[in-house]
Scaffold this motif. Structure first.
Motif, short mmCIF file in Angstrom:
data_model
loop_
_atom_site.label_atom_id
_atom_site.label_comp_id
_atom_site.label_asym_id
_atom_site.label_seq_id
_atom_site.Cartn_x
_atom_site.Cartn_y
_atom_site.Cartn_z
N ASP A 1 28.04 36.20 34.96
CA ASP A 1 29.24 36.62 35.91
C ASP A 1 30.35 37.07 34.98
O ASP A 1 31.39 37.60 35.84
CB ASP A 1 29.71 35.43 36.68
CG ASP A 1 28.51 35.01 37.70
OD1 ASP A 1 27.67 35.97 37.94
OD2 ASP A 1 28.51 33.78 37.96
N ASP A 2 30.36 36.94 33.76
CA ASP A 2 31.48 37.66 32.92
C ASP A 2 31.51 39.03 32.78
O ASP A 2 30.40 39.74 32.63
CB ASP A 2 31.74 37.02 31.73
CG ASP A 2 31.86 35.55 31.51
OD1 ASP A 2 32.44 35.07 32.61
OD2 ASP A 2 31.37 34.90 30.70
N VAL B 1 37.22 39.66 27.42
CA VAL B 1 36.40 39.16 28.56
C VAL B 1 37.45 38.92 29.69
O VAL B 1 38.38 38.11 29.33
CB VAL B 1 35.65 37.92 28.10
CG1 VAL B 1 35.03 37.22 29.36
CG2 VAL B 1 34.83 37.94 26.84
N SER C 1 38.28 37.09 33.11
CA SER C 1 38.04 35.74 33.66
C SER C 1 38.76 35.73 34.59
O SER C 1 39.97 36.17 34.90
CB SER C 1 38.24 34.44 32.56
OG SER C 1 39.67 34.59 32.36
N SER C 2 38.27 34.89 35.80
CA SER C 2 38.87 34.91 37.15
C SER C 2 39.64 33.66 37.21
O SER C 2 40.52 33.19 37.92
CB SER C 2 37.83 34.61 38.29
OG SER C 2 36.93 33.70 38.08
N ARG C 3 39.38 32.68 36.12
CA ARG C 3 40.43 31.66 35.99
C ARG C 3 40.28 30.92 34.61
O ARG C 3 39.31 30.99 34.06
CB ARG C 3 39.57 30.35 37.04
CG ARG C 3 40.12 29.07 37.21
CD ARG C 3 39.74 28.29 38.06
NE ARG C 3 40.53 26.89 38.08
CZ ARG C 3 39.88 25.68 38.56
NH1 ARG C 3 38.62 25.88 38.93
NH2 ARG C 3 40.51 24.75 38.59
N VAL C 4 41.32 30.32 34.12
CA VAL C 4 41.43 29.71 32.91
C VAL C 4 41.98 28.35 33.02
O VAL C 4 43.22 28.28 33.77
CB VAL C 4 42.47 30.61 32.02
CG1 VAL C 4 42.56 29.75 30.63
CG2 VAL C 4 41.76 31.87 31.73
#
Length: 78
Positions: free
Chosen positions: A48-49, A66, A68-71
């Motif tokens: 999904d990345d 990369v 990301s949608s959340r960290v």
């Protein structure tokens, strides 16, 4: 028969144009020729990345960025 919608490409191309790195993270030079740069940012996927492999012609930096949608991280105590 594929379960993907037939119109996936225009949507994906719009996401790429919106999300592709425009500037080098090392020297801040523009990457895209349209912005006056001499580099590139090519997108590929790992699960999904969304990953952008980038090269900066101004300083020679290359690497992956990369999205990301959340960290989730922590802050050290002071």
């Amino acid at each position: 028969m594929s379960s993907a919608p037939a119109n996936w490409f225009p949507v994906d191309a719009d996401r790429h144009r919106r999300d592709a790195p425009r500037f080098c993270p090392a020297c801040a030079a523009p990457l895209a020729l349209a912005d006056g740069g001499h580099g590139l940012a090519t997108e590929y996927w790992v699960a999904d990345d969304r990953v952008f492999v980038c090269f900066c012609g101004a300083c020679g930096w290359s690497g992956d960025i990369v999205l990301s949608s959340r960290v989730v991280a922590h802050e050290p105590e002071h």
